[in-house]
Design an enzyme around this catalytic site. Sequence first.
Site, PDB file in Angstrom:
ATOM      1  N   ASP A 132       0.834  -1.204   0.000  1.00 48.96           N
ATOM      2  CA  ASP A 132       0.000   0.000   0.000  1.00 48.96           C
ATOM      3  C   ASP A 132       0.866   1.250   0.000  1.00 48.96           C
ATOM      4  OD1 ASP A 132      -1.939   1.926   0.361  1.00 48.96           O
ATOM      5  OD2 ASP A 132      -2.473   1.328   2.393  1.00 48.96           O
ATOM      6  N   ASP A 330      -1.780   5.704  -5.396  1.00 48.14           N
ATOM      7  CA  ASP A 330      -2.142   4.929  -4.214  1.00 48.14           C
ATOM      8  C   ASP A 330      -2.520   3.502  -4.600  1.00 48.14           C
ATOM      9  OD1 ASP A 330      -2.971   3.975  -1.789  1.00 48.14           O
ATOM     10  OD2 ASP A 330      -4.657   5.343  -1.560  1.00 48.14           O
TER      11      ASP A 330
END
Length: 453
Positions: A132, A330
């Site tokens: 992430d 992201d």
Amino acid sequence: MEAIFQAQAKFRLDRGLTKVKAIRNQNYKRHGTKSYVYLLNRFGFEPTKPGPYYQQHRIRQRGLAHPDFHAPVGGRVHHTKHLHKKVNKHGAPDATGTETGEVGAEDQQNDSEYLCEVTIGTPGQTLLLDFDTGSSDLWVFSTELSKTIQKGHSVFQPTSSSTFKKLPNQAWQISYGDGSSASGDCGSDNVTIGGLTIKNQTVELASKLAQQFAQGTGDGLLGLAWPAINTVATNGKSTPANTPVANMITQDDIPSDAELFTAAFYSERDANAQSFYTFGYIDTDLVSSSGQDIAWTDIDNSQGFWMFPSTSTSVNGKAISQSGNSAIADTGTTLALVSDEVCEALYNAIPGATYDDQQQGYVFPQSTDVSSLPEFKVSVGDTQFVIQPEDLAFAPADDNNWYGGIQSRGTNPFDILGDVFLKSIYAIFDQGNQRFGAVPKIQASQNLSSSAQ
């Protein structure tokens, strides 16, 4: 750049580095509204379009309770936001509902589309983690969790690792606007990613997990944002731990011209393509096949994210200027969130597209032919990249419509470019030089209907 590629290739060969496969999570089920609610919760922005879900502001005051009305008096007043939903008389989310409900795990998409193998400890214990770039904690399911929550997961066992060291008085906690949290204590151990071993890496051991975290398929998360937003605290005081990539750099695990990682995501429609990450080198074949040089732009890491200028967008060649606009790359987000102005221009160009209050998002007919979808571009620095048209259809919204992969960012001050965007590029996160790079990675024409899978 060629000399750098050669140095990275030598490093890769000398150290036996391999691509880290981003394994498609077979349990992941796309759901447009749930994915959007997850982002409302994660980033805490206010929706600017109507729907069941909204942020409710609360005022909290620290101080002594007054004997007459049992509320704090004096002290510091501060505002908090808490995610809520409008519900109908049956308790179901409803944009026109007159009652208020709490947002729970069932309202959100809590599983990951891709998972990666990481080895922790000696001998190595293999876990599947969500990589992430929007967060900075490395936390794992551990033997400190209840047996019920451990079920179905690979769980890290600190006592089985000869290199594990407890980090006294260190704790971590991730909290979201729906009141859910994950927390625990910390230790350090060897962590191996793609053949590269980081020694004394802080590993956050989960001892408590809300249902939101527990119901996912993965065994934890590996944050690839900047260390400043890591949640580790020592005796209650913030002492952010280094991320694995930051430690690769400070421990000289990778040479100065290889202080980076890369990500290549493919759709499930790309039957012969394997999504992957690399650490310490760039896949030169992907760069060469793009036919373009890497487009680099400096990043602003002041908020802990991979944030870069994104000041231009176009729909079918018609430019939309966004002076001063920024975006983050992201990998922990599936959708792409942009300004309302951009959303409206995009969906105005798709025949039959409309905004659905109940689903809190833009939808368009499943009968839409790929050839009639607009060419939609967003910029990374000074270079625009096409978002693959097939990815504009994120998931079935109902029997007749797609939930769009591009949605409103509401009051969020920057765009959030998740997998819907990242599948169209080869992304290079150059941490050592504080820059982000990309080349196009558009696949051959594909069948729009397979987006439902």
